[in-house]
Design a protein around this motif. Structure first.
Motif, PDB file in Angstrom:
ATOM      1  N   VAL A   1      23.707 -45.089   5.706  1.00 21.34           N
ATOM      2  CA  VAL A   1      23.084 -45.214   7.028  1.00 21.34           C
ATOM      3  C   VAL A   1      23.811 -46.277   7.859  1.00 21.34           C
ATOM      4  O   VAL A   1      24.026 -46.095   9.068  1.00 21.34           O
ATOM      5  CB  VAL A   1      21.572 -45.559   6.882  1.00 21.34           C
ATOM      6  CG1 VAL A   1      21.015 -46.164   8.162  1.00 21.34           C
ATOM      7  CG2 VAL A   1      20.783 -44.319   6.472  1.00 21.34           C
ATOM      8  N   SER A   2      24.210 -47.385   7.224  1.00 25.42           N
ATOM      9  CA  SER A   2      24.938 -48.436   7.969  1.00 25.42           C
ATOM     10  C   SER A   2      26.206 -47.864   8.584  1.00 25.42           C
ATOM     11  O   SER A   2      26.566 -48.183   9.720  1.00 25.42           O
ATOM     12  CB  SER A   2      25.334 -49.600   7.056  1.00 25.42           C
ATOM     13  OG  SER A   2      24.208 -50.205   6.498  1.00 25.42           O
ATOM     14  N   ARG A   3      26.903 -47.051   7.801  1.00 30.76           N
ATOM     15  CA  ARG A   3      28.148 -46.457   8.323  1.00 30.76           C
ATOM     16  C   ARG A   3      27.841 -45.528   9.493  1.00 30.76           C
ATOM     17  O   ARG A   3      28.571 -45.498  10.484  1.00 30.76           O
ATOM     18  CB  ARG A   3      28.883 -45.694   7.216  1.00 30.76           C
ATOM     19  CG  ARG A   3      29.504 -46.618   6.176  1.00 30.76           C
ATOM     20  CD  ARG A   3      30.766 -46.002   5.550  1.00 30.76           C
ATOM     21  NE  ARG A   3      31.528 -47.035   4.853  1.00 30.76           N
ATOM     22  CZ  ARG A   3      31.419 -47.305   3.541  1.00 30.76           C
ATOM     23  NH1 ARG A   3      30.621 -46.573   2.786  1.00 30.76           N
ATOM     24  NH2 ARG A   3      32.127 -48.287   3.010  1.00 30.76           N
ATOM     25  N   ALA A   4      26.758 -44.754   9.360  1.00 25.79           N
ATOM     26  CA  ALA A   4      26.368 -43.848  10.449  1.00 25.79           C
ATOM     27  C   ALA A   4      25.978 -44.651  11.682  1.00 25.79           C
ATOM     28  O   ALA A   4      26.303 -44.271  12.810  1.00 25.79           O
ATOM     29  CB  ALA A   4      25.209 -42.957   9.987  1.00 25.79           C
ATOM     30  N   GLY A   5      25.313 -45.765  11.475  1.00 24.93           N
ATOM     31  CA  GLY A   5      24.899 -46.632  12.590  1.00 24.93           C
ATOM     32  C   GLY A   5      26.107 -47.209  13.319  1.00 24.93           C
ATOM     33  O   GLY A   5      26.148 -47.249  14.559  1.00 24.93           O
ATOM     34  N   ALA A   6      27.102 -47.655  12.533  1.00 25.56           N
ATOM     35  CA  ALA A   6      28.326 -48.211  13.134  1.00 25.56           C
ATOM     36  C   ALA A   6      29.022 -47.136  13.970  1.00 25.56           C
ATOM     37  O   ALA A   6      29.483 -47.399  15.084  1.00 25.56           O
ATOM     38  CB  ALA A   6      29.251 -48.733  12.040  1.00 25.56           C
TER      39      ALA A   6
ATOM     40  N   LYS B   1      27.389 -46.522  17.276  1.00 25.27           N
ATOM     41  CA  LYS B   1      27.719 -47.571  18.249  1.00 25.27           C
ATOM     42  C   LYS B   1      29.207 -47.585  18.589  1.00 25.27           C
ATOM     43  O   LYS B   1      29.626 -48.295  19.505  1.00 25.27           O
ATOM     44  CB  LYS B   1      27.346 -48.933  17.677  1.00 25.27           C
ATOM     45  CG  LYS B   1      25.856 -49.195  17.564  1.00 25.27           C
ATOM     46  CD  LYS B   1      25.642 -50.709  17.486  1.00 25.27           C
ATOM     47  CE  LYS B   1      24.633 -51.134  16.485  1.00 25.27           C
ATOM     48  NZ  LYS B   1      24.800 -52.503  16.028  1.00 25.27           N
ATOM     49  N   GLY B   2      29.999 -46.854  17.802  1.00 23.11           N
ATOM     50  CA  GLY B   2      31.442 -46.815  18.054  1.00 23.11           C
ATOM     51  C   GLY B   2      32.143 -48.121  17.702  1.00 23.11           C
ATOM     52  O   GLY B   2      33.138 -48.501  18.330  1.00 23.11           O
ATOM     53  N   ILE B   3      31.624 -48.840  16.707  1.00 23.59           N
ATOM     54  CA  ILE B   3      32.248 -50.105  16.290  1.00 23.59           C
ATOM     55  C   ILE B   3      32.480 -50.088  14.783  1.00 23.59           C
ATOM     56  O   ILE B   3      31.861 -49.299  14.061  1.00 23.59           O
ATOM     57  CB  ILE B   3      31.367 -51.328  16.658  1.00 23.59           C
ATOM     58  CG1 ILE B   3      29.956 -51.199  16.066  1.00 23.59           C
ATOM     59  CG2 ILE B   3      31.297 -51.498  18.172  1.00 23.59           C
ATOM     60  CD1 ILE B   3      29.057 -52.393  16.325  1.00 23.59           C
ATOM     61  N   PRO B   4      33.394 -50.956  14.277  1.00 19.23           N
ATOM     62  CA  PRO B   4      33.612 -51.000  12.833  1.00 19.23           C
ATOM     63  C   PRO B   4      32.361 -51.502  12.098  1.00 19.23           C
ATOM     64  O   PRO B   4      31.538 -52.222  12.681  1.00 19.23           O
ATOM     65  CB  PRO B   4      34.761 -52.007  12.668  1.00 19.23           C
ATOM     66  CG  PRO B   4      35.267 -52.319  14.028  1.00 19.23           C
ATOM     67  CD  PRO B   4      34.236 -51.904  15.013  1.00 19.23           C
ATOM     68  N   LEU B   5      32.278 -51.139  10.818  1.00 19.41           N
ATOM     69  CA  LEU B   5      31.111 -51.491  10.002  1.00 19.41           C
ATOM     70  C   LEU B   5      30.839 -53.002  10.002  1.00 19.41           C
ATOM     71  O   LEU B   5      29.696 -53.437  10.099  1.00 19.41           O
ATOM     72  CB  LEU B   5      31.325 -50.974   8.566  1.00 19.41           C
ATOM     73  CG  LEU B   5      30.199 -51.247   7.579  1.00 19.41           C
ATOM     74  CD1 LEU B   5      28.883 -50.608   8.019  1.00 19.41           C
ATOM     75  CD2 LEU B   5      30.583 -50.743   6.178  1.00 19.41           C
ATOM     76  N   TYR B   6      31.918 -53.814   9.905  1.00 21.16           N
ATOM     77  CA  TYR B   6      31.657 -55.271   9.825  1.00 21.16           C
ATOM     78  C   TYR B   6      31.027 -55.798  11.101  1.00 21.16           C
ATOM     79  O   TYR B   6      30.197 -56.721  11.060  1.00 21.16           O
ATOM     80  CB  TYR B   6      32.939 -56.041   9.462  1.00 21.16           C
ATOM     81  CG  TYR B   6      33.977 -56.161  10.557  1.00 21.16           C
ATOM     82  CD1 TYR B   6      34.994 -55.205  10.698  1.00 21.16           C
ATOM     83  CD2 TYR B   6      33.960 -57.241  11.435  1.00 21.16           C
ATOM     84  CE1 TYR B   6      35.947 -55.325  11.703  1.00 21.16           C
ATOM     85  CE2 TYR B   6      34.918 -57.367  12.438  1.00 21.16           C
ATOM     86  CZ  TYR B   6      35.905 -56.406  12.572  1.00 21.16           C
ATOM     87  OH  TYR B   6      36.846 -56.528  13.563  1.00 21.16           O
TER      88      TYR B   6
END
Ligand code: PGA
Ligand code: ZN
Length: 440
Positions: A117-122, A125-130
């Motif tokens: 889900v974190s990866r999908a969220g990133a 938002k169009g930003i890297p996971l970190y």
């Protein structure tokens, strides 16, 4: 919106089954693979294994996979993937177990969903996971951690006589993460040459975490060897040492002592190898004074609170005392450790707690309590580099991901090299602030 969630069985770095979760949204399909520990202590969240001895020695994860596909998927489909907190709460509620360990559906099942889900969220938002994790954590300074390389191994994973599980090189004096990698890699290769010379080439085989495990019995001798290798590379001014004693593994319940000869049978243990907690503390002081050991993980048994308290009182200012098996990334355990002053840092392991949100909360709590935070891999890890983004995004200042060897270990270090490049001139290396990165 989350359109679908499903899991499949893959294998971790030790050839044990684990699960990969896929979360599908309008932006695509996002994956995460769950790691597994070798010595999972009783204070960790529950890892659900099938227990069917006819399949994978009982280590199958088909129940966890079903729990993702049948229950957890239903709980989060339709939710906004940027709402990490809401989704993690929905996963916890769906599990509903009252032991706080996610034991009904399995912390492994839950964590896979949470990470994907974190990866999908990133992506949404169009930003890297970190950066996404950094936002979720309230935007602390993004930071490249000091990489903590476990280059020499003992303990229950190794075939040698060493009681201490990990001997760790920390390039705290490096100028950048890239420089820290160079230092770690050069030391690793020098150590390999020296071990080959002294013990023969067979002794350069590596363990689960990429460290060497030559036939050494004395912890002091291992530190001596490591010190010599570091000196040969000329990096001695730039590195400090750490150990993970993993002392629960060699605590002897019957005698209440620590058996430094624990891999031999009890009868063969010479009395001088059975140490009281006070003897051990004296040894740790010697390691600190003679070898520059600056970080000690799990110095005593996970329930030996008195010894943890004594050590933190006497050495806590000088060295980092990390709770791994001792804390289990568990909020209650951390609260009492802060209250009783029994250690001063936490080993942050995602699968000990079970969701990304709770890992962020554990980091916040540790930071606000003045505790150091070392993000950590597991002995059974995978090519998933998630913890690299987690560590940089939270700015914890320290990451332990084994030796610079074996691709599941390098996956994390390599991802941090990419993150450092991505940040360009804004990149901040924790360096001397590895214990208190918030001061930078
Ligand atoms: P584990 O080892 O993942 O097997 O528990 C790592 C550690 O003890 O730090
Ligand atoms: Zn440990």
């Amino acid at each position: 919106r989350i359109k679908d969630v499903r899991a499949r069985q893959l294998f971790d770095s030790r050839g044990s089954p684990t699960l990969e979760v896929e979360v599908e949204t309008d932006d695509g399909c996002f994956r995460a693979i769950v790691p597994a520990g070798s010595s999972s202590g009783p204070y960790e969240a529950h890892e659900l294994r099938d227990g069917d001895l006819k399949l994978f020695n009982g280590n199958g994860v088909s129940k966890a996979i079903k729990n993702v596909n049948n229950e957890l998927a239903v709980a989060v489909i339709g939710m906004d993937p940027t709402d990490q907190q809401g989704i993690d709460q929905a996963l916890i509620d769906c599990d509903g177990s009252d032991d706080g360990k996610k034991s009904r559906l399995g912390a492994n099942a839950i964590l896979g969903v949470s990470m994907a889900v974190s990866r999908a969220g990133a992506a949404k938002k169009g930003i890297p996971l970190y950066k996404h994790i950094n936002n979720l954590a309230g935007n602390p300074t993004v930071m490249l951690p000091v990489p903590c390389f476990n280059v020499l191994s003992g303990g229950s994973r190794a075939g040698n006589g060493l009681s201490v599980q990990e001997f760790i090189v920390m390039p705290t004096g490096a100028e950048s993460f890239k420089h820290a990698m160079q230092i770690g890699v050069e030391i690793y290769h020098k150590l390999k040459d020296m071990i080959a010379d002294k013990f023969g080439k067979a002794a350069t085989n590596v363990d689960d975490e990429g460290g060497f495990a030559p036939d050494i019995d004395e912890n002091g001798e291992a530190l001596e060897l490591l010190k010599a290798a570091i000196k040969e590379t000329g990096h001695q001014e730039l590195v400090q040492l750490g150990i993970d004693a993993a002392a629960s593994e060699f605590y002897d319940n019957q005698s209440g002592k620590y058996n430094l000869n624990f891999k031999q049978t009890e009868q063969q243990t010479p009395p001088e190898k059975m140490k009281t907690a006070n003897d051990l503390l004296r040894l740790y002081k010697l390691y600190a004074a003679n070898y520059g050991v600056i970080s000690i993980e799990d110095p005593f048994d996970k329930d030996d609170y008195a010894s943890y308290g004594r050590m933190t009182g006497e050495l806590g200012e000088l060295i980092q005392i990390i709770g791994d098996d001792f804390l289990g990334t568990n909020m209650q355990r951390m609260e009492s450790a802060v209250e009783q002053n029994t250690c001063n840092a936490v080993l942050l392991k995602l699968n000990q707690v079970g969701t990304v949100t709770e890992a962020i909360e554990a980091n916040d709590f540790a930071r606000n309590s003045g505790f150091g935070v070392m993000v950590s891999h597991r002995a059974g890890d995978t090519e998933d580099s998630f913890i690299a983004a987690l560590c940089a995004g939270l700015g914890t200042g320290q990451l332990k991901s084994g030796a610079p060897c074996r691709s599941e270990r390098l996956a994390k270090y390599n991802e941090l090299l990419r993150i450092e490049d991505d940040l360009g001139s804004n990149a901040v290396y924790a360096g001397d602030y590895w214990r208190d990165p918030w001061m930078l």
